[in-house]
Write an enzyme that holds these catalytic residues in place. Structure first.
Site, mmCIF file in Angstrom:
data_model
loop_
_atom_site.group_PDB
_atom_site.id
_atom_site.type_symbol
_atom_site.label_atom_id
_atom_site.label_comp_id
_atom_site.label_asym_id
_atom_site.label_seq_id
_atom_site.Cartn_x
_atom_site.Cartn_y
_atom_site.Cartn_z
ATOM 1 N N GLN A 1 -10.423 -2.665 2.299
ATOM 2 C CA GLN A 1 -9.914 -3.408 3.454
ATOM 3 C C GLN A 1 -9.861 -2.553 4.721
ATOM 4 O OE1 GLN A 1 -5.930 -4.304 1.608
ATOM 5 N NE2 GLN A 1 -5.138 -3.916 3.657
ATOM 6 N N MET B 1 0.846 -1.189 0.000
ATOM 7 C CA MET B 1 0.000 0.000 0.000
ATOM 8 C C MET B 1 0.886 1.246 0.000
ATOM 9 S SD MET B 1 -3.383 -0.999 2.143
ATOM 10 C CE MET B 1 -2.727 -0.739 3.774
ATOM 11 N N GLY B 2 2.150 1.080 -0.388
ATOM 12 C CA GLY B 2 3.066 2.218 -0.447
ATOM 13 C C GLY B 2 3.590 2.591 0.926
ATOM 14 N N GLY C 1 4.989 -10.453 3.764
ATOM 15 C CA GLY C 1 5.737 -10.385 5.015
ATOM 16 C C GLY C 1 5.033 -11.146 6.131
ATOM 17 N N HIS D 1 9.495 -3.609 3.232
ATOM 18 C CA HIS D 1 9.104 -3.749 1.823
ATOM 19 C C HIS D 1 10.339 -3.967 0.940
ATOM 20 C CE1 HIS D 1 5.638 -1.081 3.232
ATOM 21 N NE2 HIS D 1 5.020 -2.143 2.766
ATOM 22 N N ARG E 1 2.772 2.359 9.459
ATOM 23 C CA ARG E 1 2.041 3.125 10.489
ATOM 24 C C ARG E 1 2.970 3.650 11.585
ATOM 25 N NH1 ARG E 1 -2.209 -0.760 8.995
ATOM 26 N NH2 ARG E 1 -4.004 0.457 8.292
ATOM 27 N N LYS F 1 4.979 -10.222 9.130
ATOM 28 C CA LYS F 1 4.416 -9.339 10.166
ATOM 29 C C LYS F 1 2.896 -9.433 10.136
ATOM 30 C CE LYS F 1 4.322 -4.747 10.349
ATOM 31 N NZ LYS F 1 2.930 -4.427 10.740
ATOM 32 N N ASP F 2 2.329 -9.460 8.924
ATOM 33 C CA ASP F 2 0.873 -9.643 8.780
ATOM 34 C C ASP F 2 0.624 -11.149 8.692
ATOM 35 O OD1 ASP F 2 -0.095 -6.839 8.494
ATOM 36 O OD2 ASP F 2 1.384 -6.858 6.888
HETATM 37 O O1 PAF Z 1 -0.188 -5.998 3.497
HETATM 38 C C1 PAF Z 1 -0.600 -5.037 2.816
HETATM 39 O O2 PAF Z 1 0.082 -4.022 2.641
HETATM 40 C C2 PAF Z 1 -1.982 -5.128 2.182
HETATM 41 O O3 PAF Z 1 -2.880 -5.806 3.010
HETATM 42 C C3 PAF Z 1 -1.959 -5.734 0.772
HETATM 43 C C4 PAF Z 1 -1.487 -7.184 0.794
HETATM 44 C C5 PAF Z 1 -1.057 -4.915 -0.130
HETATM 45 C C6 PAF Z 1 -3.366 -5.738 0.169
HETATM 46 O O4 PAF Z 1 -3.877 -4.451 0.034
#
Ligand code: PAF
Length: 285
Positions: free
Chosen positions: A63, A32-33, A148, A39, A188, A150-151
């Protein structure tokens, strides 16, 4: 080589078709940048392991819950493109929300795996994630996609979605990248004030304490959870969203075993941060 900025689905499809026609493998990094070194580690892996690496930058409206940070989510395209180019990414797909998510009638939903942790705390979140990731897989047709750890719930859910819906892509899990003091990198983190940044260390430190207790022989999930909660409750700016220990099906466990996951979500001020550790993996912080 200069990174190519692609803004429409048609152009993205043409780019991928051209790569496929030359038998080039495509690695894909969804983001999401507001890119950080976490990243960058995904991008580098994608570049190393594929002929071509593509990244998406899309702050996905479907989301985010109604009271979440969609509007204030950091948008830093210029800096992100520089990072992508330095990492060797060939193309960045940066579509508009109008083209990608307006007037959707179909969604991808996942049951069991979303009934705990962030899934229950953020209703609809994983439906939005799965739908957008599924769309990107269809548009980009990657061979490998990089997520990743982390999620962690997202990673397990995406793996299950790929299996259930027969997407022809391999999911590559990538380790959490941390700041020198242990804080897990997150877009964040930039919301945190100086004092909140210090307080945020309680996530990794309480996690580390619980992992150490487990290594010393403590197998009770409740004891480990209590130890984490006690540490967090010492910090006045911190509010626990959840502290849980789950198996790979995201179900709470009583006795902690290899591959179980200690997962936590904590508000530091208004900023919600997550962190986790998979039992049995090396603790590198
Ligand atoms: O992990 C993220 O940044 C977002 O949930 C993703 C996988 C890019 C989907 O929008």
């Amino acid at each position: 080589m200069k990174v190519k900025l692609i803004e429409t689905i048609e152009e993205m499809r043409a780019f991928s078709k051209n790569a496929k026609s030359k038998n080039l493998s495509i690695g894909y990094v969804p983001t999401m940048g507001a890119l950080h070194d976490g990243h960058v580690s995904l991008m580098k892996k994608a570049v190393e392991q594929n002929d071509i690496a593509v990244m998406t930058i899309f702050v996905n409206p479907i989301q985010f819950g109604p009271n979440e940070d969609y509007n204030k989510y950091p948008r830093t395209l210029e800096a992100d493109l520089e990072k992508a180019e330095a990492a060797g990414i060939s193309a960045v797909f940066f579509p508009s929300a109008t083209e990608l998510t307006a007037n959707l009638y179909s969604y991808i939903d996942i049951n069991e795996l979303q009934n705990n942790l962030c899934g229950t705390k953020r209703p609809g979140h994983f439906r939005g994630v799965c739908t957008i990731v599924g769309k990107f897989f269809n548009i980009i047709q990657p061979d490998n996609a990089y997520f990743g750890k982390k999620d962690i719930q997202q990673l397990y859910i995406i793996k299950q979605m790929v299996k259930d819906l027969n997407f022809d892509v391999k999911i590559i899990p990538c380790d959490i990248v941390r700041e020198d003091d242990g804080l897990a990198m997150s877009s964040r983190n930039r919301y945190l004030s100086e004092s909140e940044r210090k307080d945020a260390l309680v996530l990794s430190q309480s996690l580390k304490k619980a992992v150490t207790l487990h290594q010393q022989g403590e197998k009770s999930s409740q004891v480990l959870i209590n130890s984490i909660r006690q540490e967090i409750e010492k910090i006045s700016s911190a509010k626990i969203d959840y502290v849980s220990i789950v198996n790979e099906q995201m179900q709470d466990v009583c006795t902690v075993e290899n591959k179980n996951i200690i997962a936590l979500a904590v508000y530091i001020g208004n900023t919600r941060l997550i962190d986790n550790h998979i039992i049995g993996e090396t603790l590198c912080f």
